[in-house]
Design an enzyme around this catalytic site. Structure first.
Site: not given
Length: 470
Positions: A40, A42, A188, A273, A449
């Protein structure tokens, strides 16, 4: 004796690798996956999936602290961080074991260890596998697909220590909730962690070196996001530099410069990050014709490298660095190897991007600026969440949907959304762009709707001066 010869061996069991191996098996090829850690990759174990579990907890926390708006009240709201983290890890574990089951079901051999190109044996590629520094066998295959992924980038003077200065991996399993958090980088990953910690009660500061947050998004969406995060109480500095970052006895200290002014920030934790680098080391690229640029392997449109019989997919290659792009590349690469007819090379313009902060952000296609740069005359439509019945009923009136068309041909060039559940809505526009839809087909599509999706219709109508509800 274990089988050592295959048609395809994939190095790396992430969303690119395991999907490529399964597709190869479906096409009648004998396939194997070499994975050194967790099936799977990271995404499933330390990225996409467990972060969404954490963000779900912070979303519940946000709702609990705003119950009055829905006619409820509750006292002494608290959370157990160990349980929040455990839920996230359990979700990842469940899905990782699911990948193992899928590979077994498709008769894909899983080889435990680290794979490395080791020359050729006649027409076959050789792959050496090691485990804990010891040989775990030599394997051969007609085709080897490198899917070793990427890791967090670190910058000189901003090295993580794994405790108070961390990357996404340590940020996934916090032992304590910081009172004050600094996030360096507003892409992100940065904004998702900023959103999680803010909704869990931390005081969050975000520092971004360029002049706007979420720089990959449409400028209007970035501006809307900045407004929302600031309104929530986050401190966000754009066009800012971090001159110094050091661990202290209690946390970390950062010296930042914002618009010429320097200030020192003391926090309990820092999350870095600032991008990713490809895992190109120790996979046997030396002495091959595989070309590496800026830590990423260079490929052609069919994921072929310069070395015959060697391919590369996913985060190891060029942008966008997203799990669903890796999976698509894995399928495409294997289908090309198998000689499937009628294939189309990946159009990265059709890869949707999703950010799961609060409010969510999603996009596909060109931004308004990109479309103008390419010389298009534009028709741009926008529709706000405040004009949508479902959004108001949900208590989520903040957001917008933006659509971009070529004024002459009606070609659908891009869509950009911010607000509740837009990550679930963007695929509608993705399908439309893949089918080369124009505004006419979208206008004639009937949207149900009351749903948030009606805003997608209204935004298209607005581009042509026909919006009904705004």
């Amino acid at each position: 004796m274990a089988d050592t010869q295959f048609d395809v061996i994939v190095v790396g069991g992430g969303p690119g690798g395991y999907v490529a191996a399964i597709r190869a098996a479906q096409l009648g090829m004998k396939a194997a996956v070499v994975e050194r850690e967790h099936l799977g990759g990271i995404c499933l174990n330390w990225g996409c999936i467990p972060t969404k579990a954490l963000l779900r907890s912070s979303e519940v926390g946000h709702i609990l602290h705003n119950l009055d708006a829905y006619g409820f009240s509750a006292k002494d709201i608290s959370f157990d961080l160990k349980k929040v983290v455990k839920r996230s890890r359990d979700v990842a574990k469940q899905l990782s074991s699911g990948v193992g089951h899928l590979l077994k079901k498709n008769k894909v051999t899983v080889i435990d260890g680290q794979g490395k190109l080791a020359g050729t044996d006649g027409k076959l590629r050789k792959l050496e596998v090691t485990k804990d520094g010891k040989s775990a066998g030599t394997y051969t295959a007609k085709h080897v697909i490198l899917a070793t992924g990427a890791r967090a980038r670190t910058l000189p003077g901003m090295e993580p220590n794994g405790k108070t200065i961390v990357t996404y991996k340590e940020a996934m399993v916090p032992e304590t909730m910081p009172k004050k958090l600094l996030v360096i980088g507003s892409g992100a990953i940065g904004m998702e962690f900023a959103s999680f910690h803010h909704d869990m009660g931390a005081e969050v500061t975000v520092v971004e070196v360029v002049d706007r947050i979420l720089p990959a998004e449409d400028a209007e969406i970035s501006a809307f996001a900045l407004k929302q995060f600031t309104k929530q109480g986050m401190k966000i500095h754009t066009g800012a530099k971090v001159h110094k970052l050091e661990a202290t006895a209690k946390g970390a200290k950062a010296e930042i410069e914002v618009k010429g002014k320097k200030e020192t920030l003391e926090v309990d934790r820092v999350i870095l990050a600032v991008g990713i680098v490809g895992n190109v080391e120790d996979i046997g690229l030396d002495g091959t014709k595989v070309k590496v640029e800026k830590t990423h392997v260079v490929t052609n449109e069919w994921m072929e490298t310069g070395e015959p019989g060697v391919y590369a997919i996913g985060d190891l290659t060029g942008p966008p660095w997203l799990a669903h792009k890796a999976s698509h590349e894995g399928v495409l690469c294997v289908e090309k190897i198998a000689g499937v007819k009628g294939l189309h090379p990946l159009n990265t313009n059709l890869v949707p991007g999703c950010t799961y902060c609060r409010p969510q952000i999603a996009s596909v296609g060109m931004t308004e600026a990109q479309a103008k740069e390419k010389g298009h005359e534009l028709k741009v439509g926008k529709f706000p969440f405040i004009g949508n019945g479902k959004a108001i009923a949900l208590g989520e009136p903040e957001g917008m949907v933006k659509t971009i068309f070529d004024a002459k041909t009606g070609e659908f060039l891009g869509a950009h959304m911010i607000g509740a559940e837009v990550t679930e809505l963007i695929q509608g526009y993705g399908v439309a762009m893949t089918l080369e839809t124009t505004e006419a087909e979208l206008m004639h599509t009937i949207f149900p709707h009351p749903t948030l999706s009606e805003m997608m219709h209204e935004s298209v109508l607005d581009a042509y001066g026909r919006a009904i509800h705004f």
